[in-house]
Write a protein that holds these residues in place. Sequence first.
Motif, PDB file in Angstrom:
ATOM      1  N   PRO A  37       0.819  -1.226   0.000  1.00 35.67           N
ATOM      2  CA  PRO A  37       0.000   0.000   0.000  1.00 35.67           C
ATOM      3  C   PRO A  37       0.850   1.272   0.000  1.00 35.67           C
ATOM      4  O   PRO A  37       0.530   2.240  -0.704  1.00 35.67           O
ATOM      5  N   LEU A  38       1.952   1.248   0.759  1.00 34.25           N
ATOM      6  CA  LEU A  38       2.845   2.420   0.795  1.00 34.25           C
ATOM      7  C   LEU A  38       3.564   2.590  -0.540  1.00 34.25           C
ATOM      8  O   LEU A  38       3.750   3.717  -1.011  1.00 34.25           O
ATOM      9  N   GLU A  39       3.977   1.462  -1.142  1.00 39.52           N
ATOM     10  CA  GLU A  39       4.634   1.526  -2.456  1.00 39.52           C
ATOM     11  C   GLU A  39       3.697   2.136  -3.493  1.00 39.52           C
ATOM     12  O   GLU A  39       4.105   2.989  -4.293  1.00 39.52           O
ATOM     13  N   VAL A  40       2.441   1.678  -3.475  1.00 38.95           N
ATOM     14  CA  VAL A  40       1.440   2.200  -4.418  1.00 38.95           C
ATOM     15  C   VAL A  40       1.235   3.693  -4.194  1.00 38.95           C
ATOM     16  O   VAL A  40       1.201   4.482  -5.150  1.00 38.95           O
ATOM     17  N   GLU A  41       1.130   4.086  -2.922  1.00 40.37           N
ATOM     18  CA  GLU A  41       0.922   5.505  -2.598  1.00 40.37           C
ATOM     19  C   GLU A  41       2.102   6.356  -3.069  1.00 40.37           C
ATOM     20  O   GLU A  41       1.914   7.434  -3.648  1.00 40.37           O
ATOM     21  N   ASP A  42       3.325   5.858  -2.830  1.00 37.83           N
ATOM     22  CA  ASP A  42       4.534   6.588  -3.261  1.00 37.83           C
ATOM     23  C   ASP A  42       4.580   6.714  -4.787  1.00 37.83           C
ATOM     24  O   ASP A  42       4.941   7.769  -5.329  1.00 37.83           O
ATOM     25  N   GLU A  44       2.005   6.625  -6.844  1.00 37.77           N
ATOM     26  CA  GLU A  44       0.944   7.554  -7.255  1.00 37.77           C
ATOM     27  C   GLU A  44       1.402   9.001  -7.089  1.00 37.77           C
ATOM     28  O   GLU A  44       1.151   9.846  -7.960  1.00 37.77           O
ATOM     29  N   ASP A  45       2.098   9.280  -5.983  1.00 39.71           N
ATOM     30  CA  ASP A  45       2.629  10.631  -5.754  1.00 39.71           C
ATOM     31  C   ASP A  45       3.680  10.978  -6.803  1.00 39.71           C
ATOM     32  O   ASP A  45       3.711  12.113  -7.311  1.00 39.71           O
ATOM     33  N   GLU A  46       4.543  10.006  -7.124  1.00 39.70           N
ATOM     34  CA  GLU A  46       5.599  10.248  -8.113  1.00 39.70           C
ATOM     35  C   GLU A  46       5.003  10.510  -9.498  1.00 39.70           C
ATOM     36  O   GLU A  46       5.422  11.431 -10.204  1.00 39.70           O
ATOM     37  N   VAL A  47       4.008   9.700  -9.880  1.00 37.09           N
ATOM     38  CA  VAL A  47       3.339   9.878 -11.179  1.00 37.09           C
ATOM     39  C   VAL A  47       2.663  11.243 -11.247  1.00 37.09           C
ATOM     40  O   VAL A  47       2.766  11.950 -12.265  1.00 37.09           O
ATOM     41  N   ALA A  48       1.986  11.621 -10.167  1.00 39.15           N
ATOM     42  CA  ALA A  48       1.320  12.934 -10.117  1.00 39.15           C
ATOM     43  C   ALA A  48       2.353  14.055 -10.253  1.00 39.15           C
ATOM     44  O   ALA A  48       2.130  15.040 -10.976  1.00 39.15           O
ATOM     45  N   GLY A  49       3.500  13.903  -9.580  1.00 38.21           N
ATOM     46  CA  GLY A  49       4.563  14.904  -9.655  1.00 38.21           C
ATOM     47  C   GLY A  49       5.147  15.024 -11.049  1.00 38.21           C
ATOM     48  O   GLY A  49       5.401  16.129 -11.538  1.00 38.21           O
ATOM     49  N   ILE A 133      11.338  17.265 -21.325  1.00 40.67           N
ATOM     50  CA  ILE A 133       9.977  16.702 -21.417  1.00 40.67           C
ATOM     51  C   ILE A 133      10.042  15.252 -21.893  1.00 40.67           C
ATOM     52  O   ILE A 133       9.361  14.373 -21.344  1.00 40.67           O
ATOM     53  N   ALA A 134      10.869  14.989 -22.897  1.00 39.41           N
ATOM     54  CA  ALA A 134      11.008  13.627 -23.431  1.00 39.41           C
ATOM     55  C   ALA A 134      11.517  12.674 -22.348  1.00 39.41           C
ATOM     56  O   ALA A 134      11.011  11.558 -22.196  1.00 39.41           O
ATOM     57  N   GLN A 135      12.528  13.137 -21.593  1.00 38.93           N
ATOM     58  CA  GLN A 135      13.082  12.314 -20.506  1.00 38.93           C
ATOM     59  C   GLN A 135      12.041  12.085 -19.415  1.00 38.93           C
ATOM     60  O   GLN A 135      11.908  10.970 -18.886  1.00 38.93           O
ATOM     61  N   THR A 136      11.295  13.154 -19.085  1.00 40.87           N
ATOM     62  CA  THR A 136      10.268  13.060 -18.045  1.00 40.87           C
ATOM     63  C   THR A 136       9.131  12.145 -18.486  1.00 40.87           C
ATOM     64  O   THR A 136       8.622  11.346 -17.698  1.00 40.87           O
ATOM     65  N   GLN A 137       8.746  12.247 -19.758  1.00 37.37           N
ATOM     66  CA  GLN A 137       7.689  11.381 -20.294  1.00 37.37           C
ATOM     67  C   GLN A 137       8.112   9.916 -20.250  1.00 37.37           C
ATOM     68  O   GLN A 137       7.301   9.029 -19.948  1.00 37.37           O
ATOM     69  N   GLU A 138       9.376   9.676 -20.572  1.00 38.33           N
ATOM     70  CA  GLU A 138       9.901   8.312 -20.531  1.00 38.33           C
ATOM     71  C   GLU A 138       9.848   7.767 -19.103  1.00 38.33           C
ATOM     72  O   GLU A 138       9.421   6.633 -18.869  1.00 38.33           O
ATOM     73  N   ARG A 139      10.275   8.605 -18.159  1.00 39.68           N
ATOM     74  CA  ARG A 139      10.219   8.230 -16.740  1.00 39.68           C
ATOM     75  C   ARG A 139       8.768   8.019 -16.304  1.00 39.68           C
ATOM     76  O   ARG A 139       8.461   7.068 -15.578  1.00 39.68           O
ATOM     77  N   LEU A 140       7.891   8.895 -16.756  1.00 41.10           N
ATOM     78  CA  LEU A 140       6.466   8.819 -16.411  1.00 41.10           C
ATOM     79  C   LEU A 140       5.856   7.513 -16.920  1.00 41.10           C
ATOM     80  O   LEU A 140       5.127   6.832 -16.180  1.00 41.10           O
ATOM     81  N   THR A 141       6.152   7.153 -18.149  1.00 38.47           N
ATOM     82  CA  THR A 141       5.637   5.902 -18.726  1.00 38.47           C
ATOM     83  C   THR A 141       6.105   4.696 -17.915  1.00 38.47           C
ATOM     84  O   THR A 141       5.329   3.784 -17.614  1.00 38.47           O
ATOM     85  N   ASP A 142       7.388   4.721 -17.549  1.00 39.03           N
ATOM     86  CA  ASP A 142       7.953   3.631 -16.755  1.00 39.03           C
ATOM     87  C   ASP A 142       7.271   3.534 -15.396  1.00 39.03           C
ATOM     88  O   ASP A 142       6.906   2.447 -14.933  1.00 39.03           O
ATOM     89  N   ARG A 143       7.092   4.687 -14.722  1.00 41.40           N
ATOM     90  CA  ARG A 143       6.468   4.717 -13.393  1.00 41.40           C
ATOM     91  C   ARG A 143       4.999   4.310 -13.460  1.00 41.40           C
ATOM     92  O   ARG A 143       4.478   3.655 -12.551  1.00 41.40           O
TER      93      ARG A 143
END
Length: 259
Positions: A37-42, A44-49, A133-143
């Motif tokens: 549950p904590l991993e999921v919450e973390d 979710e916060d990272e994806v939102a960020g 943006i490209a790097q962030t999008q790549e990270r976002l997709t992975d997360r």
Amino acid sequence: MAKKTDVTVEEKLRALYDLQLIDSRIDEIRNVRGELPLEVEDLEDEVAGLNTRVKKLEAELEVSDNDIKSKKILIDDSKAAIKKYSEQQKNVRNNREFNALSKEVEFQELEIELAEKHIKEYRAQIEQKKEIIAQTQERLTDREKHLAHKKGELDAILAETQKEEEMLMQKSNEFEGQIEARLISAYKRIRNNVKNGLAVVPVERGASGGSYFTIPPQVIVEISGRRKIITDEHSGRILVDEDLAKEEQEKMSSFFSKI
């Protein structure tokens, strides 16, 4: 139905041990979930960020594009002004007017030079932001993929255990309602102070469950008598005799199997 104050010590001990067995079962279920549950919450916060960062960068790109457009309009205006002043120079009556127009032309040329410099800077910023943006999008997709995987794991565990946990929680509350507040308070305090959450333990081989400290024979006799609540002097846990523990374990095992 007897009032709590009319309940015998043995009944209190049985109720406390049953409550412990139920709460331990709940602990086991929650341990299966572990840190999920904590991993999921973390995540979710990272994806939102990351989403917020992408939107912010895209907004900055739009500002830079608008700045470039403004500078291009300024350049066009300055070129038109230069053309106008150059035409006027052909019809001047004296050097003073010619020099004044020359200064206007020079000023507009400087404006063009400065605007072109700014456009170059804006374009460099745009390229840099696009790369981020490209790097962030790549990270976002992975997360997002990782989040979906972890949520799937958690949902699967919840689907298996949530109903059982809810029923156990309800039963735990029922047992708490049957035990006087003073004992419940002591039980919860002990549970919070020990690593495994065991506040009520049976006597095993002359020692309290999970402990290496032996209990004096006279105390063991008192525990078996079930006439008063006795706690382990080393751990503070409430002690019950082995026979009572076995009886309640069998009873609660039957209950657990029906959930």
